[in-house]
Design a protein around this motif. Structure first.
Motif, short mmCIF file in Angstrom:
data_model
loop_
_atom_site.label_atom_id
_atom_site.label_comp_id
_atom_site.label_asym_id
_atom_site.label_seq_id
_atom_site.Cartn_x
_atom_site.Cartn_y
_atom_site.Cartn_z
N ARG A 46 0.79 -1.24 0.08
CA ARG A 46 -0.03 0.24 -0.01
C ARG A 46 0.81 1.24 0.07
O ARG A 46 0.46 2.07 -0.85
N CYS A 53 -5.08 -7.57 -4.69
CA CYS A 53 -4.92 -7.48 -6.15
C CYS A 53 -4.16 -8.98 -6.68
O CYS A 53 -4.08 -9.64 -5.74
N GLY A 80 -4.53 5.91 -7.01
CA GLY A 80 -6.08 5.98 -7.51
C GLY A 80 -6.53 4.79 -8.13
O GLY A 80 -7.61 4.55 -8.35
N LEU A 81 -5.68 3.88 -8.38
CA LEU A 81 -5.87 2.72 -9.08
C LEU A 81 -6.61 1.80 -8.28
O LEU A 81 -6.40 1.61 -6.90
N GLU A 82 -7.46 0.84 -8.83
CA GLU A 82 -8.21 -0.14 -8.23
C GLU A 82 -7.09 -1.13 -7.99
O GLU A 82 -6.31 -1.51 -8.81
N PRO A 83 -7.40 -1.88 -6.69
CA PRO A 83 -6.35 -3.02 -6.39
C PRO A 83 -6.33 -4.12 -7.39
O PRO A 83 -5.17 -4.68 -7.98
N ASP A 84 -7.39 -4.25 -8.37
CA ASP A 84 -7.24 -5.54 -9.43
C ASP A 84 -6.53 -4.95 -10.73
O ASP A 84 -6.18 -5.64 -11.67
N ASP A 85 -6.28 -3.58 -10.67
CA ASP A 85 -5.28 -2.90 -11.84
C ASP A 85 -3.90 -3.30 -11.54
O ASP A 85 -2.99 -2.94 -12.21
N TYR A 130 -4.05 -7.29 -0.02
CA TYR A 130 -4.40 -5.88 -0.45
C TYR A 130 -5.52 -5.96 -1.58
O TYR A 130 -5.87 -4.91 -1.73
#
Length: 218
Positions: free
Chosen positions: A145, A179, A155-160, A177
């Motif tokens: 993090r 991701c 600002g990114l989503e975790p799955d990005d 996290y």
């Protein structure tokens, strides 16, 4: 499959070929303290674990003395550490694709930074986080993090975001996290890690991940 918008890497055993070096460093300290060297494959179960676990398991009740001796040895020898085969090609591919990368490790930050410079890889990483910089080390997601924040990617989503590593600590960090965890499956316990954590992707080495990224980008 969509490409990630950022990739963060573990360091030792993922980009830096450090298993034999770290085992040798601990054997040096153990010898100085009158303890036997590791038996064959004994060090493997501890590779990548947080320092507080390692030193308690290896050196109790001489943890603090061992930490100082280990740091002296590493400081004197760590720039002999080689990169893992294919690691630089993978980083070049990601850099050319405009995918920002970072490092999240349980190694002291000063060693990570000097090893990155020694490899000439400064241009490939937008952030790095080492031991003691976040509220907890891996397997906590806190250092990942913090690395995402330092990279200006909060600002990114975790799955990005993908997190690439080779141990259970890395996969737990990614899972908590939120991701995708990418496993570099070159250790003997890979089948157990796959069964327990069901990583998003399993590759045998950096070459295979590089080829995968090249194919996806096409």
């Amino acid at each position: 499959m969509k490409l990630p918008k950022a990739i963060f890497f573990d360091w030792d055993g993922t980009l830096a070929d450090s298993y034999a070096f770290l085992e040798g460093a601990h054997n040096h300290v153990r010898m100085q303290l009158g303890k036997p060297s590791f038996r064959e494959n004994e060090f493997q179960q501890y590779f990548g674990q947080p320092r507080e676990i390692l030193y308690k398991a290896f050196y109790a009740p001489h943890e603090e003395e061992a930490k100082k001796m280990f740091e002296v040895y590493v400081r004197e020898h760590h720039l002999k550490l080689p990169a893992l085969p294919g690691a630089e090609d993978l980083l070049k591919t990601l850099h050319a694709a405009g995918i920002p990368c970072g490092v999240v490790s349980n190694k002291k930050p000063e060693f990570i930074e000097t090893e990155i410079r020694n490899f000439g890889w400064e241009a490939y990483f937008v952030a790095s986080v080492g031991a003691g910089e976040a509220s907890a080390d891996k397997p906590s997601p806190a250092p990942l993090r913090l690395a995402v924040e330092r990279a200006g990617l909060a600002g990114l989503e975790p799955d990005d975001i993908w997190f690439v590593g080779d141990t259970d600590n890395d996969l737990m960090c990614a899972r908590d996290y939120g991701c995708p965890g990418i496993l570099l499956g070159h250790m003997p316990n890979t089948p157990q890690l796959v069964a327990e954590f069901a990583p998003f992707l399993v590759v045998k080495d950096c070459h295979e991940l590089d080829e995968f990224m090249l194919q996806c980008s096409k």
